[in-house]
Design an enzyme around this catalytic site. Structure first.
Site, PDB file in Angstrom:
ATOM      1  N   ASN A   1      -4.945  -0.506   8.233  1.00  0.00           N
ATOM      2  CA  ASN A   1      -3.842   0.424   8.712  1.00  0.00           C
ATOM      3  C   ASN A   1      -3.995   0.876   9.900  1.00  0.00           C
ATOM      4  OD1 ASN A   1      -1.276   1.494   8.842  1.00  0.00           O
ATOM      5  ND2 ASN A   1      -1.221   2.805   7.006  1.00  0.00           N
TER       6      ASN A   1
ATOM      7  N   ASN B   1       5.059  -2.266   8.713  1.00  0.00           N
ATOM      8  CA  ASN B   1       4.647  -0.972   7.918  1.00  0.00           C
ATOM      9  C   ASN B   1       5.963  -0.246   8.554  1.00  0.00           C
ATOM     10  OD1 ASN B   1       3.786   1.823   7.051  1.00  0.00           O
ATOM     11  ND2 ASN B   1       1.868   1.031   7.993  1.00  0.00           N
TER      12      ASN B   1
ATOM     13  N   CYS C   1      -0.183   3.677  10.603  1.00  0.00           N
ATOM     14  CA  CYS C   1       0.403   4.869  10.150  1.00  0.00           C
ATOM     15  C   CYS C   1       1.266   5.085  11.435  1.00  0.00           C
ATOM     16  CB  CYS C   1      -0.843   5.179   9.077  1.00  0.00           C
ATOM     17  SG  CYS C   1       0.564   5.898   8.111  1.00  0.00           S
TER      18      CYS C   1
ATOM     19  N   ASN D   1      -6.618  -1.194   1.279  1.00  0.00           N
ATOM     20  CA  ASN D   1      -5.818  -0.745   2.812  1.00  0.00           C
ATOM     21  C   ASN D   1      -6.693   0.574   3.595  1.00  0.00           C
ATOM     22  OD1 ASN D   1      -4.233   1.211   4.342  1.00  0.00           O
ATOM     23  ND2 ASN D   1      -2.972  -0.914   3.911  1.00  0.00           N
TER      24      ASN D   1
ATOM     25  N   SER E   1       1.091  -1.476   0.173  1.00  0.00           N
ATOM     26  CA  SER E   1       0.162  -0.036  -0.279  1.00  0.00           C
ATOM     27  C   SER E   1       0.579   1.325   0.231  1.00  0.00           C
ATOM     28  CB  SER E   1      -0.670   0.167   0.992  1.00  0.00           C
ATOM     29  OG  SER E   1      -1.330   1.370   1.246  1.00  0.00           O
TER      30      SER E   1
ATOM     31  N   ALA F   1       6.105  11.214   4.460  1.00  0.00           N
ATOM     32  CA  ALA F   1       5.162  11.268   5.097  1.00  0.00           C
ATOM     33  C   ALA F   1       4.680  12.188   4.339  1.00  0.00           C
ATOM     34  CB  ALA F   1       5.804  12.339   5.990  1.00  0.00           C
TER      35      ALA F   1
HETATM   36  C1  LIG Z   1       5.659   6.808   0.137  1.00  0.00           C
HETATM   37  C2  LIG Z   1       5.204   5.834   1.206  1.00  0.00           C
HETATM   38  C3  LIG Z   1       3.507   5.692   1.128  1.00  0.00           C
HETATM   39  C4  LIG Z   1       2.854   4.383   2.499  1.00  0.00           C
HETATM   40  N1  LIG Z   1       1.255   4.350   2.131  1.00  0.00           N
HETATM   41  C5  LIG Z   1       0.797   3.186   2.876  1.00  0.00           C
HETATM   42  C6  LIG Z   1      -0.083   3.676   3.261  1.00  0.00           C
HETATM   43  O1  LIG Z   1      -1.459   4.339   2.779  1.00  0.00           O
HETATM   44  N2  LIG Z   1      -0.865   1.933   4.525  1.00  0.00           N
HETATM   45  C7  LIG Z   1      -0.322   1.585   4.702  1.00  0.00           C
HETATM   46  O2  LIG Z   1      -0.811   0.872   5.217  1.00  0.00           O
HETATM   47  N3  LIG Z   1       0.724   1.583   3.802  1.00  0.00           N
HETATM   48  C8  LIG Z   1       1.495   2.470   3.718  1.00  0.00           C
HETATM   49  N4  LIG Z   1       3.332   2.663   3.309  1.00  0.00           N
HETATM   50  C9  LIG Z   1       4.302   1.215   3.964  1.00  0.00           C
HETATM   51  C10 LIG Z   1       4.406   0.817   3.183  1.00  0.00           C
HETATM   52  O3  LIG Z   1       3.186  -0.086   2.334  1.00  0.00           O
HETATM   53  C11 LIG Z   1       4.993  -0.787   3.530  1.00  0.00           C
HETATM   54  O4  LIG Z   1       4.856  -1.389   4.386  1.00  0.00           O
HETATM   55  C12 LIG Z   1       6.782  -0.299   3.843  1.00  0.00           C
HETATM   56  O5  LIG Z   1       6.798   0.955   3.326  1.00  0.00           O
HETATM   57  C13 LIG Z   1       8.079  -1.147   4.213  1.00  0.00           C
HETATM   58  O6  LIG Z   1       7.860  -1.552   2.934  1.00  0.00           O
HETATM   59  P1  LIG Z   1       8.874  -1.751   2.354  1.00  0.00           P
HETATM   60  O7  LIG Z   1      10.455  -1.129   3.195  1.00  0.00           O
HETATM   61  O8  LIG Z   1       8.900  -2.368   0.821  1.00  0.00           O
HETATM   62  O9  LIG Z   1       8.768  -0.254   1.832  1.00  0.00           O
HETATM   63  C14 LIG Z   1       3.628   2.996   2.929  1.00  0.00           C
HETATM   64  C15 LIG Z   1       4.722   3.522   2.554  1.00  0.00           C
HETATM   65  C16 LIG Z   1       5.610   4.890   1.116  1.00  0.00           C
HETATM   66  C17 LIG Z   1       6.942   3.698   1.375  1.00  0.00           C
END
Ligand SMILES: Cc1cc2nc3c(=O)[nH]c(=O)nc-3n(C[C@H](O)[C@H](O)[C@H](O)COP(=O)(O)O)c2cc1C
Ligand SMILES: Cc1cc2nc3c(=O)[nH]c(=O)nc-3n(C[C@H](O)[C@H](O)[C@H](O)COP(=O)(O)OP(=O)(O)OC[C@H]3O[C@@H](n4cnc5c(N)ncnc54)[C@H](O)[C@@H]3O)c2cc1C
Ligand SMILES: Cc1cc2nc3c(=O)[nH]c(=O)nc-3n(C[C@H](O)[C@H](O)[C@H](O)COP(=O)(O)OP(=O)(O)OC[C@H]3O[C@@H](n4cnc5c(N)ncnc54)[C@H](O)[C@@H]3O)c2cc1C
Ligand SMILES: Cc1cc2nc3c(=O)[nH]c(=O)nc-3n(C[C@H](O)[C@H](O)[C@H](O)COP(=O)(O)O)c2cc1C
Ligand code: FES
Ligand code: FES
Lengths: 271, 300, 300, 271
Positions: free
Chosen positions: B124, B189, B127, B96, B18, B67
């Site tokens: 989620n 997350n 967050c 999500n 997500s 952020a």
């Molecule tokens: C730019 C960005 C936006 C994200 N937005 C959400 C979100 O809206 N909802 C959510 O549950 N996680 C969100 N995440 C978390 C990711 O889904 C993931 O859990 C987290 O980035 C760790 O995985 P990664 O290291 O592969 O990125 C976001 C991450 C990033 C980098």
């Protein structure tokens, strides 16, 4: 899925001025011809340091028989650009692009004005070149205001002079051209440009764009290319947000990468 | 390569995480979405959200901070304008969802119930960017359980609860939501972090703090998945710094039934399919018939 | 460049972190120890400890995991064999201490009291590697406070409590130890992580999990220092992923009165003095008279 | 503070066999002459990916008039060695060394035996060279058992033949030399080596060293070079622990980097 990440080979990387590099990258034939204002996300192939790709405007594009070549003009400001500067001929880079849906619109007016501050020359040079070639206007209708801190960092003068009848150089210290801000030089000429018959394209540091928005009446058609930190470059992360007015005049966040990087000056919300 | 998570069938265990894959469309030029196991869409709230003012992201060593502040079109616009595109593909779509109160979580869930083209919900609770929001729900077992119960009551879809790593004991939260009816948990997350601009002595992010993601956090995600997988009996979905098929396989060996690819999409838009190909290649090389045969096979 | 932390005077705000600089001797060929603000020695326990079986370390993206398991010579041998070397230098020596019970913490502290050449104690309530050990003390405000009280009762030296990042709310732990009499807090210790060898399907570390350190964790350390510095009134010492003078200065702007350099020593044995030089250069360039003038100057 | 981190320049980096690279690094004159068995910690200058330095034995050392040159012989096994393999002439590396306090002891015996498996040739080649030159023994007293998987990966034969009267090559598949394990070949000759008059030096994969410890009586003087993952390379992190017997025969952990990498075979505890 027409898009892919291309492996490019650095065919030249020269420090043309202190801290300013001109890099030529050879790319596969399939690389799509960029529209002026579009950019690439570039990183060193196979390395995670620096981690994110860097957005760099496309300064020129040539399709050869077997492959394409793009030029990038960049200034060393931090870690990523420092490492890019260190790449030697033969180094491999990963290139995603051309990116950006908002690009410079083809003008329909008599006067075509470019205002570039520093490294902002890069996308505007490509635009001037394209307009010169494709729209085939008399180069007299195109005026290029080119600003830099000093003669040392005034880049691209000769190149844009090929396309534009008038190039007005300005430096902060007067070491080349007029000793004035590029926006001030433009402002002095403003009364000769009729809003109905003038298209303005600008790229440069944020304070320059902001100054421009103070100078220009909203009647003028003025497009500017913006910069913001980027992760994906394709509109997915919403990281590169910029505040602009929506159709109802309300503040909303748009993505520099996917909705821009070119926006209309009058839409920008200065927070 | 097929896996099933609490009734949610996927062609393969690789989903996009997500917030890192938009609403699918953004990457559809690079990736044949039909090839993915699943797509978890950007977090949806009841009303559209503008998100945080920029700058919203910053690079860090082996990762990035974000952020974004859950900028999203809101659940209604999602259903009307974004879902039709996704329906054209044969891929599991996981919504999500996010709320600022139990009530809001329930409302978003209810709006998505029996909507054609949504195959599961991911809550989620984690967050870290929105002040009144995520953190408090996800870091307290009781609140996390309560959100789970409220969402479960509104939907017939499988419910995945996405856990935050910013806690002392993630396994206890996982156990609490399992007891409250979660069909699966996904983790991790982002880890809350910060970055400072020395020149201006201001935070790089306007929001001051942001969520750390990318390979830098992989060791933490892997550890937490291993800890949680040993405690719960529902499926665990592994997330955090997965860049390659090897990373994904490590998560599965630690106990994840499936994985999500996040930040890697930004670095390489084709990462998700390259990971799928890599997993297939690994199974073939090692003569492993079913992907599920490797889940939780860590020898300690 | 001088700073004073709860009676502990240092030439400059740069110390080397426990476990990353041995007992000083290991790096004395590379670094003039007289130039350092302070040296925090490898964690000391009541009895010598063998530590964990190998492998003990593994590289990760932008960092490393370690599960050394507090191998050390024990407090008595430290005083007899290691301290004489350090006494030859004009540098603040901080003994990092560790116990498996309140009693042991108190005993180690008592042995170090009025020992010539030890200028402060740093209590490791946070080591995540030893099962019965650190984690439980450091992740519970009451236990952390109790350790602090017991150690304070045994020593006239300034007592620094070193906090673990593996908690939901680090500020509450900091407040608890401040109330219990801590003269300063230092943070962060390592974040618990894990790494898996895909070929053998075993953890890379014999101990299964280990502590993550290095630039990968810097955003987390910075965020926690900022959170803690806003809550406590005792000095805060910043640790986590500091590789350069810029990193150190960011920590100080976030609220740290001093910093500790850990993993960076491994990458560059001269890192600590290069950081001192870099800070001096920054102060000079920016016409800042006293280093303390920048502490906690973050504009938010 | 006599020690420093040196910036070295890669003057040659050649794939001498598939996945085996011979790298020459030019270092400042002040680089201390290594003792056989010592190693360097090497990393790519200015990059954090890979993060830790890699320990590599010194294969040869030459002090020139202006600088020193070391040779490193390495096999590509993972990320770090893959990136090292990609370095081209002119690339800069950071080198810490020579490191290791436990190095090979100068023999006082008539028979000098070397047993190398695979890349284990590197430190033993330097040792043989030094003994040949400095101790000035008749090369007939030195026997080198050199093992590899196949002829393709049998490296250093010619080099050690310059120093040792007898070089016995063994390969797993018989494609060069004898078709046997190097330890087996040595074992067959064992009875001709009197423990009181023989010094044995070995380096190779852990199973080889372990096999050797099964073969050799503790009366034999046998030194082996060990490998363990390292972070600091100087004895500070205690990361590179290996279980050995202390003076009382009790198991204790020593540091491969600072207490080794060379240990006496009989002291090793096989966990
Ligand atoms: C730019 C960005 C936006 C994200 N937005 C959400 C979100 O809206 N909802 C959510 O549950 N996680 C969100 N995440 C978390 C990711 O889904 C993931 O859990 C987290 O980035 C760790 O995985 P990664 O290291 O592969 O990125 C976001 C991450 C990033 C980098
Ligand atoms: C659409 C677009 C086109 C651009 N075209 C050019 C060009 O043609 N030539 C050129 O020299 N520069 C250009 N820039 C700016 C260029 O991207 C930054 O100078 C560069 O990313 C800085 O990286 P760094 O690692 O050296 O700096 P650091 O400050 O170390 O970078 C840290 C992070 O911030 C990001 N960042 C820092 N400054 C900027 C910035 N101004 N814009 C976007 N991200 C930034 C980096 O990408 C990186 O993620 C462009 C930016 C955008 C958005
Ligand atoms: C004293 C000493 C001398 C050595 N001399 C040589 C030599 O002359 N030629 C040569 O080819 N190899 C030598 N090695 C082994 C060499 O260090 C490893 O092959 C190399 O570190 C692997 O790095 P990688 O990134 O390619 O592998 P990866 O497996 O990706 O590395 C991951 C981590 O594990 C470490 N690691 C992996 N294998 C080993 C190993 N066998 N020993 C120590 N650390 C390891 C790496 O350094 C890194 O920190 C020596 C090792 C030691 C301890
Ligand atoms: C190999 C190693 C051993 C460590 N041993 C100790 C220890 O004995 N006591 C302690 O309080 N912290 C110990 N630490 C934690 C460090 O002092 C420091 O808090 C942590 O590594 C984060 O800082 P860094 O990212 O700069 O390394 C150790 C860290 C490493 C990497
Ligand atoms: S950089 Fe990701 S949306 Fe623009
Ligand atoms: S590598 Fe640090 S003690 Fe050996």
């Amino acid at each position: 899925m027409p898009k892919d990440i291309y492996i490019g080979e650095v065919s030249r990387n020269e420090e043309i001025r202190k801290n300013f590099f001109l890099m030529k990258v050879t790319l596969p034939y399939g690389f799509v011809e960029p529209m002026p204002g579009q950019f690439v996300m570039i990183r060193i192939a196979g390395l995670n340091d620096p981690f994110l790709s860097r957005p760099i405007s496309i300064y020129s594009f040539v399709r050869g028989r077997m492959n394409c070549t793009i030029e990038l003009l960049f200034r060393v400001v931090g870690k990523g650009t420092r490492i890019l500067a260190g790449l030697i001929k033969g180094s491999l880079v990963e290139v995603n692009g051309p990116l950006g849906k908002g690009h410079f619109a083809t003008p329909t007016t008599g006067n075509i004005i470019f205002i570039a501050g520093g490294i902002g020359i890069a996308p505007l040079s490509l635009l001037a070149q394209n307009l010169c070639r494709k729209v085939c206007r008399s180069s007299d209708s195109m005026t290029f205001y080119l600003g830099a801190q000093s003669a040392d960092t005034l880049i691209g003068f000769n190149r844009v002079h090929q396309y534009c009848g008038r190039v007005i150089a300005c430096t902060d210290d007067g070491s080349a051209g007029m000793k004035t801000l590029v926006t001030k030089a433009f402002q002095k000429d403003l009364r000769i440009y009729d809003p109905a018959d003038t298209s303005i394209y600008a790229c440069g540091p944020r304070p320059m764009i902001r100054a421009l928005s103070g100078i220009l009446d909203p009647e003028y058609f003025c497009q500017v290319s913006l910069e913001e930190k980027m992760a994906c470059g394709v509109g997915a992360c919403v990281g590169c947000a910029v505040a602009v007015k929506d159709d109802y005049g309300q503040k909303t966040y748009k993505r520099v990468c996917a909705d821009g990087p070119v926006f209309e000056l009058k839409d920008i919300v200065w927070e | 390569m097929a896996v099933k998570i609490a009734g949610l069938k996927m062609k393969n265990p690789v989903m996009t995480a997500s917030g890192t894959f938009g609403y699918g469309e953004e990457y559809s030029d690079y990736v044949d979405l039909n090839r993915l196991g699943g797509i978890v869409v950007k977090g949806l709230s009841l009303k559209p959200r503008q998100g945080n003012p920029p700058p919203r992201i910053m690079e860090t060593s082996g990762g990035m901070l974000n952020a974004v502040g859950l900028q999203n079109v809101g659940v209604d616009v999602f259903i009307d304008e974004k879902l039709p595109f996704l329906r054209r593909y044969d891929v599991a779509v996981i919504a999500n969802i996010y709320g600022e109160s139990y009530q809001e979580y329930a409302q978003v869930a209810s709006k998505l119930n029996r909507v054609d083209g949504v195959h599961a919900l991911e809550i989620n609770v984690s967050c870290p960017n929105v002040r009144k929001g995520g953190l408090s729900f996800g870091s307290d077992p009781k609140a996390a359980a309560q959100v789970t119960r409220r969402v479960k009551a509104e939907t017939h879809l499988p419910v995945i609860v996405k856990l935050t790593p910013n806690v002392t004991d993630i396994a206890s939260i996982a156990l609490a939501v399992e007891k409250a009816g979660a069909d699966a948990v996904s983790l991790i997350n982002t880890i809350t972090g910060m970055s400072i601009d020395l020149k201006t002595r201001t935070p790089h992010l306007k929001n001051i703090t942001g969520g750390l993601s990318g390979p830098a956090i992989k060791p933490v995600g892997l550890r937490m998945v291993w800890q949680v997988a040993q405690k719960v009996s529902i499926p665990v979905i592994g997330i955090g710094g997965i860049m390659t098929a090897e990373d994904a396989l490590e998560y599965m060996i630690a106990g994840a039934t499936a994985v999500q690819i996040g930040t890697a999409n930004f670095i390489n838009p084709c990462a998700s399919v390259e990971i799928i190909d890599g997993i297939r290649h690994y199974l073939h090389e090692n003569k492993i018939k079913k992907i599920t045969d490797i889940v939780g096979t860590l020898q300690t």
